[in-house]
Design a protein around this motif. Structure first.
Motif, PDB file in Angstrom:
ATOM      1  N   GLY A   3       4.176  -4.844   7.279  1.00  0.00           N
ATOM      2  CA  GLY A   3       4.961  -3.847   7.983  1.00  0.00           C
ATOM      3  C   GLY A   3       4.596  -2.434   7.553  1.00  0.00           C
ATOM      4  N   ALA A   4       4.465  -1.544   8.532  1.00  0.00           N
ATOM      5  CA  ALA A   4       4.243  -0.113   8.253  1.00  0.00           C
ATOM      6  C   ALA A   4       5.615   0.545   8.105  1.00  0.00           C
ATOM      7  CB  ALA A   4       3.466   0.522   9.394  1.00  0.00           C
ATOM      8  N   VAL A   5       5.819   1.195   6.970  1.00  0.00           N
ATOM      9  CA  VAL A   5       7.152   1.697   6.620  1.00  0.00           C
ATOM     10  C   VAL A   5       7.348   3.129   7.111  1.00  0.00           C
ATOM     11  CG1 VAL A   5       8.707   2.249   4.706  1.00  0.00           C
ATOM     12  CG2 VAL A   5       7.264   0.201   4.603  1.00  0.00           C
ATOM     13  N   SER A  23       0.851  -1.190   0.000  1.00  0.00           N
ATOM     14  CA  SER A  23       0.000   0.000   0.000  1.00  0.00           C
ATOM     15  C   SER A  23       0.887   1.241   0.000  1.00  0.00           C
ATOM     16  CB  SER A  23      -0.893  -0.016   1.253  1.00  0.00           C
ATOM     17  OG  SER A  23      -1.425   1.261   1.532  1.00  0.00           O
ATOM     18  N   LEU A  24       0.392   2.281  -0.707  1.00  0.00           N
ATOM     19  CA  LEU A  24       1.128   3.551  -0.745  1.00  0.00           C
ATOM     20  C   LEU A  24       0.682   4.463   0.398  1.00  0.00           C
ATOM     21  CD1 LEU A  24       3.250   4.844  -2.590  1.00  0.00           C
ATOM     22  CD2 LEU A  24       1.400   5.761  -3.987  1.00  0.00           C
ATOM     23  N   GLU A  25      -0.639   4.566   0.610  1.00  0.00           N
ATOM     24  CA  GLU A  25      -1.207   5.397   1.675  1.00  0.00           C
ATOM     25  C   GLU A  25      -2.138   4.561   2.539  1.00  0.00           C
ATOM     26  OE1 GLU A  25      -0.711   8.502   2.522  1.00  0.00           O
ATOM     27  OE2 GLU A  25       0.588   9.116   0.854  1.00  0.00           O
ATOM     28  N   PRO A  26      -1.722   4.052   3.648  1.00  0.00           N
ATOM     29  CA  PRO A  26      -0.422   4.232   4.287  1.00  0.00           C
ATOM     30  C   PRO A  26       0.641   3.361   3.610  1.00  0.00           C
ATOM     31  CG  PRO A  26      -1.754   2.737   5.591  1.00  0.00           C
ATOM     32  CD  PRO A  26      -2.639   3.201   4.470  1.00  0.00           C
ATOM     33  N   ALA A  27       1.892   3.679   3.872  1.00  0.00           N
ATOM     34  CA  ALA A  27       2.993   2.919   3.287  1.00  0.00           C
ATOM     35  C   ALA A  27       3.120   1.573   3.993  1.00  0.00           C
ATOM     36  CB  ALA A  27       4.287   3.712   3.414  1.00  0.00           C
TER      37      ALA A  27
END
Ligand code: FMN
Length: 184
Positions: free
Chosen positions: A132-134, A42-46
């Protein structure tokens, strides 16, 4: 119909992947493993995801809230792929070091890296799907050739390009060096 698992493996081997080393916080250091199942999610959120065998030692560290890093191996880091997959036969580990990266550490000299905090651990059959949230990004300097795994062999995109990482200068002021050898 029951799928033949050997044929399933043989077929999936025909899907080329990059090669990464996933590291998770473990005590005061990291536990790390070679992983090909890494992808952006995902881009938003990363968000990113990777899949790890339930029986792997890394799976014991896969819990929401743990710091993680994923280092994308360069073509000249094949030995590290073998090492972090548990297949290294040399008397000493191939040269490498982890350098500080947000709350954890990444492999020095890789093509790129992301890091952050695990946000979900999901059921994936005999594997775990780890999300994982980047929050951390690193990009290797060109020429920057990735290590590719296809049909059970390592490949590189352009064998004519010099492979040494230009950003492998001595790093001053490393706060901590992380290295955990596998008990074989
Ligand atoms: C190129 C390559 C890609 C791999 N990708 C994965 C993967 O995505 N997930 C996984 O669980 N194991 C993967 N493995 C295997 C693990 O690296 C290996 O089984 C692991 O190091 C064994 O850990 P253990 O000793 O804790 O069981 C891969 C190995 C290689 C060489």
């Amino acid at each position: 119909m029951t799928l033949d698992s050997a044929e399933f493996r043989r077929t999936m081997a025909l899907m080329p992947t990059g090669v990464t080393v996933v590291a998770l916080a473990h005590g005061d250091g990291v536990r790390a493993m070679t992983v090909g199942s890494f992808t952006s999610l995902s881009l938003e959120p990363a968000l990113v995801l990777f899949c790890i065998g339930r029986k792997s030692r890394l799976a014991q560290c896969a819990e929401v809230g743990r710091p993680f890093s994923v280092s994308f191996l360069r073509a000249d880091q094949q030995a590290l792929s073998t090492y972090f997959a548990g297949g290294w036969k040399g008397p000493t580990p191939p040269p490498h070091r982890f350098v500080p990266f947000g709350a954890l550490a990444r492999l020095e000299g890789s093509a790129g890296a992301v890091g952050g905090t695990l946000s979900a651990v999901l059921d994936g059959g005999d594997h775990l799907i780890v999300v994982g949230a980047v929050s951390e990004l690193a990009q290797g300097l060109p020429p920057n050739q990735p290590l590719v795994f296809f049909d059970r062999h390592y490949h590189q995109l352009d064998p004519s390009t010099p492979q040494s990482a230009p950003d492998l200068d001595p790093v001053d002021g490393i706060a901590r060096l992380f290295h955990e050898t596998w008990e074989q």
